[in-house]
Enzyme design. Structure first.
Site, PDB file in Angstrom:
ATOM      1  N   HIS A 433      34.871  38.526  36.005  1.00  0.00           N
ATOM      2  CA  HIS A 433      34.487  39.481  34.764  1.00  0.00           C
ATOM      3  C   HIS A 433      33.325  40.291  35.311  1.00  0.00           C
ATOM      4  CE1 HIS A 433      35.068  41.224  31.022  1.00  0.00           C
ATOM      5  NE2 HIS A 433      35.526  40.470  30.347  1.00  0.00           N
ATOM      6  N   ARG A 434      32.789  40.021  36.207  1.00  0.00           N
ATOM      7  CA  ARG A 434      31.538  40.603  36.784  1.00  0.00           C
ATOM      8  C   ARG A 434      32.181  42.251  37.617  1.00  0.00           C
ATOM      9  NH1 ARG A 434      29.053  36.552  41.073  1.00  0.00           N
ATOM     10  NH2 ARG A 434      31.240  36.608  41.523  1.00  0.00           N
TER      11      ARG A 434
END
Length: 462
Positions: A433-434
């Site tokens: 999700h980064r």
């Protein structure tokens, strides 16, 4: 004559040790430059090591099954020219090895220090064993075979026992020396039942045989109370299992995972697989659903290029990749490995099929090199081959996403306004999700599904 010493090299990037799986030569054998002398297993792969000079094998410094630090001498060879130095001590003699270890330590080849103990031996359980010639020429005393097993001639001294790779792995996991197992298979082949019987005998080496695993039916002596089989078995975590465990823990607690799911109708894709199999232009190629799924992933990456990236923690940067090294998770007798197809984005369907076939064959043979498992960008794991609907896969470290493909099953599905039997599967996409937010991840997964539902998009979206 000169004795030259060959040290355990770093066959990967930054590896500090390797286990000697098999020697292909013995003292007195003649070797030539480039000849493979042994096979070693690192934390990443099984690798064959060639000798870099001509000569005659003087000594093998470590036995098979020994873990050796990078930089340690593993074999010495007599070569022409120069004065012959003092003989190298045999590592097979425990007392000599312990005395010689401090002096034998050498700087490692890639700048890693050598640990206090230069070798780590696999813990082995004491099992009844036939007489086997030791490396120094002496013979171990023979122990009686289990009474309930038929008498079968043991392997001649010095010869490698006959067994299939899964049986070898089972024996390794249970700490059983295959040379000590009495084979009952055709042609003197050691079977799984033989290994279980040896393991059970090792637990209770009393006068009466102990019950063995359920896979083998061996009657116990009625007059003697048999001891119960051990309730636990400890398996050393090393090699591929060790590095996989470390990598998965690191990935799970470093990259914030998000997993999304989609269930879809792949009937058209399955029909296309059959049509491609009959295409004379693709004759000789392996055509299967995984091939078209891989192609669908590549098309979806082209439409969503930002998913193909990595996170640089030191620089606090997102690194966009303009190439796709497509990983394919492979379950092998050595454990789970993830080799990747380099520059998969640039390959035609035929080239991709060949690359997939080569990747799978190499992995099954245990010949995957460390380079084949480095620099992957996105991975596919096909859990459907085990009959599983889907899962929540963990990212391969350094990659942005991994796609789990579930089993393809005939299910009721609404098609053109009517409920019909259709080929249906479920995909699960885990992503970092980064690197990938919910919108991008959702679009990427939806595009993969769209291609598999309507495979003509393999052409129109390319």
């Amino acid at each position: 004559m000169t004795i030259r010493e060959f040290k355990m090299p770093d066959v990967g990037e930054g590896l500090t040790e390797a286990e000697i799986l098999k020697w292909y030569v013995q003292p007195g054998d003649t070797v030539t430059d480039g000849q493979v002398v042994c096979e070693v297993e690192t934390a990443k792969a099984a690798v064959e090591l060639p000798i870099p000079y001509d000569g005659v094998v003087h000594a093998l410094l470590f036995e098979e099954g020994t873990t050796v630090d990078v930089g340690q001498v593993i074999i010495s060879v007599r070569t022409e020219g120069g004065a012959e130095p003092e003989p190298v001590a045999e590592a097979a003699a425990p007392a000599a090895a312990e005395e010689a270890a401090p002096a034998a330590r050498q700087p490692v080849l890639v700048g890693y220090g050598v640990s206090e103990s230069s070798t780590k031996r696999r813990p082995r359980k004491a099992a009844p064993a036939p007489a086997v010639a030791a490396q120094n020429g002496t013979a171990a005393p023979a122990a009686p075979a289990a009474p309930a097993l038929p008498e079968v001639p043991v392997q001649p001294a010095g010869e490698r026992p006959l067994a299939k790779p899964p049986v070898r792995k089972l024996a390794k996991d249970l700490g059983i020396d295959l040379a000590s197992v009495v084979p009952t298979g055709d042609g003197g082949v050691v079977t799984r039942e033989d290994v279980h019987a040896a393991a059970a005998a090792a637990v209770a080496p009393q006068a009466a045989p102990a019950p063995v695993a359920a896979e083998v039916s061996v009657p116990a002596a009625p007059a003697v109370q048999a001891e119960p089989v051990a309730r636990e078995t400890r398996i050393p975590v090393k090699g591929v299992r060790k590095v996989t465990a470390q990598a998965m823990v690191g990935s799970a607690f470093t990259a914030p995972h998000v997993t999304e799911f989609i269930t879809l109708d792949v009937t058209r894709t399955m029909k296309l697989v059959q049509e491609l199999k009959a295409d004379p232009d693709l004759a000789g190629l392996r055509i299967n659903p995984l091939l078209l799924i891989a192609k669908a992933v590549l098309v979806a990456i082209r439409r969503n290029p930002d998913v193909n990236a990595s996170w640089d923690e030191a620089a606090q940067e997102i690194v966009l990749k303009h190439y796709v090294n497509l990983g394919i998770a492979a379950a092998t007798p050595r454990g789970l490995i993830v080799p990747n197809i380099k520059d998969a984005h640039a390959k035609t369907l035929g080239e991709l099929s060949t690359a997939l076939s080569d990747l799978v064959a190499t992995a099954r043979d245990g010949k995957t090199s460390p380079a084949d498992m480095q620099n992957g960008t996105i991975t596919i794991t096909n859990v459907g081959v085990f009959g599983v609907d889907t899962g929540t896969p963990i990212l391969n470290p350094g990659e942005s996403a991994i796609l789990a493909v579930g089993a393809i099953k005939l299910q009721p599905w609404v098609h053109k306004g009517k409920v019909k039997p259709r080929q249906v599967t479920t995909l699960a996409l885990s992503f970092d999700h980064r690197l990938i937010d919910g919108e991008l991840g959702s679009k990427f997964l939806a595009d993969i599904a769209a291609v598999l539902e309507h495979p003509r998009r393999l052409v129109t979206w390319s």
